[in-house]
Design a protein around this motif. Structure first.
Motif, PDB file in Angstrom:
ATOM      1  N   ALA A  25      -8.183  20.285  33.214  1.00  0.00           N
ATOM      2  CA  ALA A  25      -7.441  21.466  33.677  1.00  0.00           C
ATOM      3  C   ALA A  25      -8.400  22.581  34.075  1.00  0.00           C
ATOM      4  CB  ALA A  25      -6.481  21.939  32.588  1.00  0.00           C
ATOM      5  N   LEU A  26      -9.399  22.835  33.253  1.00  0.00           N
ATOM      6  CA  LEU A  26     -10.381  23.869  33.550  1.00  0.00           C
ATOM      7  C   LEU A  26     -11.170  23.532  34.817  1.00  0.00           C
ATOM      8  CD1 LEU A  26     -11.852  26.462  32.668  1.00  0.00           C
ATOM      9  CD2 LEU A  26     -13.377  25.016  31.314  1.00  0.00           C
ATOM     10  N   ALA A  27     -11.605  22.295  34.939  1.00  0.00           N
ATOM     11  CA  ALA A  27     -12.351  21.872  36.124  1.00  0.00           C
ATOM     12  C   ALA A  27     -11.483  21.978  37.382  1.00  0.00           C
ATOM     13  CB  ALA A  27     -12.858  20.437  35.945  1.00  0.00           C
ATOM     14  N   LEU A  28     -10.217  21.605  37.266  1.00  0.00           N
ATOM     15  CA  LEU A  28      -9.304  21.691  38.408  1.00  0.00           C
ATOM     16  C   LEU A  28      -9.139  23.132  38.870  1.00  0.00           C
ATOM     17  CD1 LEU A  28      -7.208  20.643  40.426  1.00  0.00           C
ATOM     18  CD2 LEU A  28      -5.516  20.785  38.578  1.00  0.00           C
ATOM     19  N   ALA A  38     -15.858  23.089  43.655  1.00  0.00           N
ATOM     20  CA  ALA A  38     -15.306  21.806  44.106  1.00  0.00           C
ATOM     21  C   ALA A  38     -16.407  20.930  44.682  1.00  0.00           C
ATOM     22  CB  ALA A  38     -14.209  22.042  45.140  1.00  0.00           C
ATOM     23  N   ARG A  39     -17.298  21.520  45.477  1.00  0.00           N
ATOM     24  CA  ARG A  39     -18.409  20.734  46.050  1.00  0.00           C
ATOM     25  C   ARG A  39     -19.356  20.255  44.958  1.00  0.00           C
ATOM     26  NH1 ARG A  39     -17.698  24.539  49.998  1.00  0.00           N
ATOM     27  NH2 ARG A  39     -19.350  25.895  49.240  1.00  0.00           N
ATOM     28  N   ARG A  40     -19.624  21.119  43.970  1.00  0.00           N
ATOM     29  CA  ARG A  40     -20.547  20.730  42.890  1.00  0.00           C
ATOM     30  C   ARG A  40     -19.962  19.647  42.005  1.00  0.00           C
ATOM     31  NH1 ARG A  40     -24.713  24.707  40.609  1.00  0.00           N
ATOM     32  NH2 ARG A  40     -25.521  25.538  42.541  1.00  0.00           N
ATOM     33  N   LEU A  41     -18.684  19.766  41.697  1.00  0.00           N
ATOM     34  CA  LEU A  41     -18.040  18.755  40.855  1.00  0.00           C
ATOM     35  C   LEU A  41     -17.910  17.431  41.590  1.00  0.00           C
ATOM     36  CD1 LEU A  41     -15.288  20.890  39.135  1.00  0.00           C
ATOM     37  CD2 LEU A  41     -17.155  19.693  37.990  1.00  0.00           C
ATOM     38  N   GLY A  42     -17.633  17.504  42.885  1.00  0.00           N
ATOM     39  CA  GLY A  42     -17.521  16.302  43.692  1.00  0.00           C
ATOM     40  C   GLY A  42     -16.491  15.326  43.137  1.00  0.00           C
ATOM     41  N   VAL A  43     -16.848  14.059  43.150  1.00  0.00           N
ATOM     42  CA  VAL A  43     -15.936  13.004  42.724  1.00  0.00           C
ATOM     43  C   VAL A  43     -15.693  13.032  41.208  1.00  0.00           C
ATOM     44  CG1 VAL A  43     -17.627  11.152  42.376  1.00  0.00           C
ATOM     45  CG2 VAL A  43     -15.332  10.604  43.193  1.00  0.00           C
ATOM     46  N   LEU A  44     -16.532  13.752  40.466  1.00  0.00           N
ATOM     47  CA  LEU A  44     -16.335  13.868  39.022  1.00  0.00           C
ATOM     48  C   LEU A  44     -14.973  14.476  38.698  1.00  0.00           C
ATOM     49  CD1 LEU A  44     -17.498  13.604  36.154  1.00  0.00           C
ATOM     50  CD2 LEU A  44     -18.457  15.898  36.455  1.00  0.00           C
ATOM     51  N   ALA A  98      -7.291  15.149  42.867  1.00  0.00           N
ATOM     52  CA  ALA A  98      -7.597  14.304  44.027  1.00  0.00           C
ATOM     53  C   ALA A  98      -7.451  15.096  45.330  1.00  0.00           C
ATOM     54  CB  ALA A  98      -6.691  13.075  44.032  1.00  0.00           C
ATOM     55  N   VAL A  99      -6.422  15.922  45.422  1.00  0.00           N
ATOM     56  CA  VAL A  99      -6.222  16.754  46.625  1.00  0.00           C
ATOM     57  C   VAL A  99      -7.375  17.736  46.792  1.00  0.00           C
ATOM     58  CG1 VAL A  99      -4.771  18.594  47.599  1.00  0.00           C
ATOM     59  CG2 VAL A  99      -3.710  16.518  46.697  1.00  0.00           C
ATOM     60  N   VAL A 100      -7.744  18.420  45.715  1.00  0.00           N
ATOM     61  CA  VAL A 100      -8.833  19.396  45.791  1.00  0.00           C
ATOM     62  C   VAL A 100     -10.136  18.710  46.160  1.00  0.00           C
ATOM     63  CG1 VAL A 100     -10.251  20.972  44.395  1.00  0.00           C
ATOM     64  CG2 VAL A 100      -7.754  21.081  44.267  1.00  0.00           C
ATOM     65  N   TRP A 101     -10.407  17.569  45.554  1.00  0.00           N
ATOM     66  CA  TRP A 101     -11.635  16.829  45.886  1.00  0.00           C
ATOM     67  C   TRP A 101     -11.618  16.380  47.342  1.00  0.00           C
ATOM     68  CZ3 TRP A 101     -11.710  11.457  47.041  1.00  0.00           C
ATOM     69  CH2 TRP A 101     -12.982  10.967  47.318  1.00  0.00           C
ATOM     70  N   TRP A 102     -10.512  15.791  47.769  1.00  0.00           N
ATOM     71  CA  TRP A 102     -10.414  15.285  49.147  1.00  0.00           C
ATOM     72  C   TRP A 102     -10.555  16.422  50.153  1.00  0.00           C
ATOM     73  CZ3 TRP A 102     -10.909  10.849  51.451  1.00  0.00           C
ATOM     74  CH2 TRP A 102     -10.465  10.694  52.761  1.00  0.00           C
ATOM     75  N   ALA A 103      -9.861  17.507  49.912  1.00  0.00           N
ATOM     76  CA  ALA A 103      -9.932  18.648  50.833  1.00  0.00           C
ATOM     77  C   ALA A 103     -11.323  19.261  50.825  1.00  0.00           C
ATOM     78  CB  ALA A 103      -8.889  19.690  50.452  1.00  0.00           C
ATOM     79  N   GLY A 104     -11.931  19.342  49.655  1.00  0.00           N
ATOM     80  CA  GLY A 104     -13.265  19.921  49.557  1.00  0.00           C
ATOM     81  C   GLY A 104     -14.330  19.095  50.236  1.00  0.00           C
ATOM     82  N   ARG A 105     -14.180  17.802  50.217  1.00  0.00           N
ATOM     83  CA  ARG A 105     -15.203  16.952  50.846  1.00  0.00           C
ATOM     84  C   ARG A 105     -15.022  16.884  52.347  1.00  0.00           C
ATOM     85  NH1 ARG A 105     -13.310  11.908  52.162  1.00  0.00           N
ATOM     86  NH2 ARG A 105     -15.247  10.772  52.112  1.00  0.00           N
TER      87      ARG A 105
END
Length: 171
Positions: A25-28, A38-44, A98-105
């Motif tokens: 939750a915090l990471a999201l 979001a870029r730093r966390l990446g796929v994590l 998944a949405v945040v990761w996909w959009a960020g990448r």
């Protein structure tokens, strides 16, 4: 999974949920509100949310086994009912992660660079995803707290003395 090294699996697995759901939750929220995170966390980010999601039904199933192996009690029933409500929150965390990761990448790393797909830098999109992420994250963490509180009450309500029973120095 019912027993781990002779202990009810629920007692051990619950710690995975208690750590991973708030962490996801915090990471999201960080990733949704701060594109650099979001870029730093990446796929994590989606991997963490997925592991948290998978841990919920494992823990719930182990808890249902444990419920059948303890005396029937209103507090245990309440804990079980609350526990059954965590899966939708965990699923929401995963989907949004998944949405945040996909959009960020797919968004450009720097302004002015080319990028394809959704314009993650568009303010309305970031606001909507940020508000949704914050709402789901808060809901998930509050639910974990409520479930944990009810579980602690069910496990400990009559299992200790409010006054010390040993010597004054604790031994």
């Amino acid at each position: 999974m019912t027993l781990i090294n002779g202990l009810p699996a629920h007692v051990l697995l619950v710690h995975v949920v208690v750590v991973l759901i708030p962490l996801a939750a915090l990471a999201l929220v960080a990733a949704a509100l701060w594109p650099q995170a979001a870029r730093r966390l990446g796929v994590l980010l989606p991997v963490l949310a997925f592991v948290a999601l998978v841990s919920v039904p494992l823990t719930t199933n182990a808890g249902e086994w444990l419920e059948r192996h303890v005396e029937e009690d209103a507090l245990v029933r309440r804990h079980t009912e609350l526990g059954d409500g965590l899966l939708p929150w965990a699923l929401g965390l995963f989907v949004l992660a998944a949405v945040v990761w996909w959009a960020g990448r797919r968004a450009p790393a720097e302004p002015g660079q080319g990028g394809s797909g959704m314009r993650w830098s568009a303010l309305p999109v970031r606001i909507i995803v940020g508000v949704l992420s914050l709402a789901v994250a808060v809901g998930a963490v509050v639910d974990v707290y409520r479930i944990g509180d009810s579980g602690a009450k069910a496990a400990w309500h009559d299992a200790y003395s409010k006054t010390a029973t040993g010597s004054e120095n604790g031994s």
